[in-house]
Design an enzyme around this catalytic site. Sequence first.
Site: not given
Ligand code: GLC
Length: 552
Positions: A65, A107-108, A204, A242
Amino acid sequence: MRLTDTGDLWWKTAVVYCLDIETFMDFNDDGVGDFEGLAHRIDYLAELGVTCLWLMPFYPTPGRDDGYDIIDFYGVDSRLGHHGDLVEVLRTAKDRGMRVIADLVVNHTSDQHPWFKASRSSKDNPFRDFYVWRDEIPPNAPTNVFPDKEDGVWQLDEKTGQYYLHNFYRHQPDLNLANPKVRDEIAKVIGYWMQLGFSGFRVDAVPFLKQDGDPGVDPHELLRSLRKYLTRRAGDSVLLGEVNLPFEEQYAFFGGEAADELTMQFDFVGMQKLYLSLARQDARPLADSLRERPVLAQESQWANFVRNHDELTLDKLSEAERMEVFEAFAPDEGMRVFDRGIRRRLPTMLAGDPRHVRMVYSILFSLPGTPVIFYGEEIGMGENLEQAGRLAVRTPMQWNAAANGGFSRARSRRLVAPVTPDGFGPAHVNAADQRSDPDSLLSFFEKLIRRYRASVEIGWGELTIIDAGVDCVLVHAVQGQEGRMIAVHNFSSDPQEIEFALPDGMGPNAELVELLRDGGVVADEKGRVSIALDAFDHRWLRVHDGDDKRLS
Ligand code: GLC
């Protein structure tokens, strides 16, 4: 507020520039951008007027990713350099007056992270509870963020027969943020990068931190504790969140009046309404969203943006509105992604019309808040639609007209991503040519940034939307203790004649100085101003009075 306060709450008048090391500048010519390359471009960014760099993830990653799948929160991806090279960047940026923030993706993790490998190895592994495991898929499971690749957020792990939570791709298991051990680890990660010299983080995926069901997590409580910890270590550091949620929920993520959660948040709603306004050539959707935007506590700030590294999401528009924007700016299915967004950059959406592009950036820098730009926006880069999904807008920075746009001297097939082809490619769009051209977009950005930095009322002042009697024109005023200005933007491809009354306090016979061109305008004895606008015109007018000692 005094002018000198701007140095304390620096984020309120910052210019944030987002870049990915791997696509910015390749110094060792292996085809991948690196820290050394960035170090050699710090002066370019300083000259542009950038005051804060946001580095997209630079951590070790399997790259499934684009780096948002991390295997070591303390590491630096060896393709980009090592910690020493990163510290050199931090130090050089600091010398040039720039702060640096990092992407905090907690988050992950990647499923290749040692924590997850341990966690999935057995139910009684000490790391089992670092992730969220369930015997069955809970009812009412939400939909996955990436509906093109995933059909749910729970993945069965054969070995132990349980399901793990993944709001994003299945190779990005969600951390169990309810686990105090995980929280301790996150705090340590934050402390580590702060110690190296970062000024904060772009956080994020905030809406997903709540996780699901029982036990669940109170994301507000989590953010409060992280913010407290962060500012204990460095009082003027920031969390830029975000948070693509409605205003009301965003307000809560600022911590409301207490302002003790996120320092800044992107205005996703305003951004989407901007595109609706552009598609309709009607300023009202944007004006309405500005009116609805909550007024924030003094320490908090909106981060305004036009594009970022992801799809241009239109998820907060109605289905019909989304279709309007799609039809205007992404007429082909291949320009869209996830049924909710556009994978293009601004200039191509606006058919390369320089008046239109400049007008949009003039809006961006004049809206109350702090502007965030994505690398390449300052020179008007386009996208490469041959790249999959969101990668279309993540092509190498175009430095000059040489091979690979001067990004790298490696063979083009070795590049981390191919450069944008055709009319928006390096032969036509590059930084070197634009630096020596006073009429270029880059020169326009430099001027805009100079004016924005000298107009602190944009970051601090109060907003008034002024009725200009014409739907296609946005007139807004920002007034602070240290200054007052009016911005005028014509969303229409036709010239317009407008007349409007200055807000109370700006007064009759006020003298308005043009900030982006020569000359000025004078209000009549009733405080009314008449202006003739060209197609897609933009004007910044500073209210000049005897007390304003700024150089115009
Ligand atoms: C956020 C980032 C994105 C990413 C996602 C998972 O939305 O902006 O690019 O794929 O998180 O981490």
